[in-house]
Design a protein around this motif. Structure first.
Motif, short mmCIF file in Angstrom:
data_model
loop_
_atom_site.label_atom_id
_atom_site.label_comp_id
_atom_site.label_asym_id
_atom_site.label_seq_id
_atom_site.Cartn_x
_atom_site.Cartn_y
_atom_site.Cartn_z
N GLU A 45 90.65 85.68 94.47
CA GLU A 45 90.47 87.20 94.08
C GLU A 45 90.91 88.07 95.27
O GLU A 45 91.48 89.31 95.00
CB GLU A 45 89.14 87.57 93.31
N TYR A 72 82.11 87.61 91.89
CA TYR A 72 81.82 86.17 91.48
C TYR A 72 80.40 86.04 91.15
O TYR A 72 80.01 85.21 90.04
CB TYR A 72 81.77 85.13 92.71
N SER A 96 88.61 89.17 85.35
CA SER A 96 88.92 88.68 86.87
C SER A 96 90.23 89.69 87.07
O SER A 96 90.91 90.15 86.32
CB SER A 96 89.15 87.39 87.07
#
Ligand SMILES: N[C@@H](CCC(=O)N[C@@H](CS)C(=O)NCC(=O)O)C(=O)O
Length: 199
Positions: free
Chosen positions: A15, A158, A193
């Motif tokens: 990410e 996360y 995400s």
């Protein structure tokens, strides 16, 4: 220029790189390593970790190295702050996030007894305290969003999305930072995400 990112959507380090790529507006192709159980990743890089990149034929491994490589060829929308001292501090904070916050994430994710869970939460509380002071009165750690903020966000994100841990409301500045990053990255909700091609 051909950029292929060996990616796992759930990985915080992937990410981080996806945010850097979007900030740089660098077009790239995603290779989902879960599709072939990392076979093509291992064939190309000789190791198992993501993010890894086929950068115009050059094999680049590790989110820190990939970010620095992208900065070199795409200097616009820099991921570092102005000045040598602040750049050093930014790199130190990136490293702290990548090496220390990841440990707290692994600890809370793997906690399988009440005692282990309490210990992991205590570890996170120490980091929340640090972060709450770091983000007091500021949107970003330096004059704009840098790699330090991106790395810290990817670990906190996360924790929120995969570990499903809500950061206690008393850490107002940490929660405000997350909300600010959500807006900056144009995420509809914090549960999404990041995979936008540009910012
Ligand atoms: N320091 C590396 C960490 C990369 C890393 O730990 N990647 C994990 C996913 S989050 C991975 O691919 N683990 C698979 C394995 O070790 O087999 C970075 O910044 O890229």
């Amino acid at each position: 220029m051909s950029i292929k990112l060996f990616n796992s959507q759930a990985s915080m380090f992937c990410e981080k790189v996806r945010v850097v790529l979007a900030l740089k507006n660098a077009p790239y192709e995603v290779i989902d390593v879960r599709k072939d159980e990392r076979k093509s990743l291992i064939e190309y890089t000789g190791q198992r970790k993501v993010p890894s990149m086929n950068y115009n034929g050059e094999c680049v491994i590790d989110s820190t190295v990939i970010s620095a490589r992208l900065e070199k060829d795409y200097p616009a929308n820099t991921i570092y702050p102005e000045g040598t001292t602040n750049k050093g501090l930014c790199l130190a904070l990136e490293d702290w996030s990548d090496e220390v916050l990841i440990h707290a994430n692994h600890a809370i994710r793997r906690a399988d007894t009440q005692e282990a869970r309490q210990k992991a939460e205590a570890e996170w509380n120490t980091h929340f305290n640090t972060l709450d002071q770091m983000y007091a009165g500021r949107k970003f750690l330096f004059e704009r969003m840098t790699l330090a903020d991106i790395s810290i966000f990817s670990q906190l994100h996360y924790l929120y999305t995969t570990v499903k841990y809500e950061i206690p409301a008393k850490y107002k500045n940490v929660n405000a930072f997350l909300e600010n990053m959500r807006q900056t990255l144009k995420l509809k909700t914090l549960a999404d995400s990041f995979d936008a091609p540009s910012l």
